[in-house]
Design a protein around this motif. Structure first.
Motif: not given
Length: 132
Positions: A2, A50, A89, A125, A128
């Protein structure tokens, strides 16, 4: 992997081989991102990148969104074999700051430049991984 990209600093997080736990890897100067990634990819296998998609609360792109899109284009050209996914984000920096307090991290450590960037990338991360 990420990436929490910023104009000055970029936080990077990675996961374990079993894709269970995200960990902060480092914070680098944003101007060095491609050099860092080229070296890292020579040593480690990265299946997916990511990258934080900077959005305002109303879902409109922030001023940083143009820079992130430029970085995404370069990532696609330099590393076409690695899939890339943009992730929201919006609250990661705020959540990272709160998480550092909740973890009992000393104030001096929380003030280190880049610490929030690393934690924000780690949180993106981990979120995810939980959804995957």
């Amino acid at each position: 992997m990420a990436i929490d990209y910023g104009l000055k600093r970029t936080g990077i997080a990675v996961t374990d081989p079993l894709k269970i736990i995200a960990s902060a890897l480092t914070t680098i100067e944003s101007s060095r991102i491609f050099t860092f990634l080229e070296e890292y990819f020579k040593k480690e296998i990265v299946e997916l990148i990511l990258i934080g998609d900077p959005r305002n609360l109303d879902d409109s792109p922030t001023d940083l969104a143009t820079d992130v899109q430029r970085i995404i284009g370069i990532l696609h050209k330099k590393f076409p074999e690695i899939p890339l996914i943009k992730v929201d984000e919006r609250y990661t920096s705020l959540m990272a700051s709160r998480a550092m307090v909740d973890m009992g991290m000393k104030k001096s450590r929380r003030r280190e430049k880049g610490m929030v960037d690393q934690v924000a990338a780690t949180m993106m991360l981990q979120e995810y991984l939980l959804k995957a």
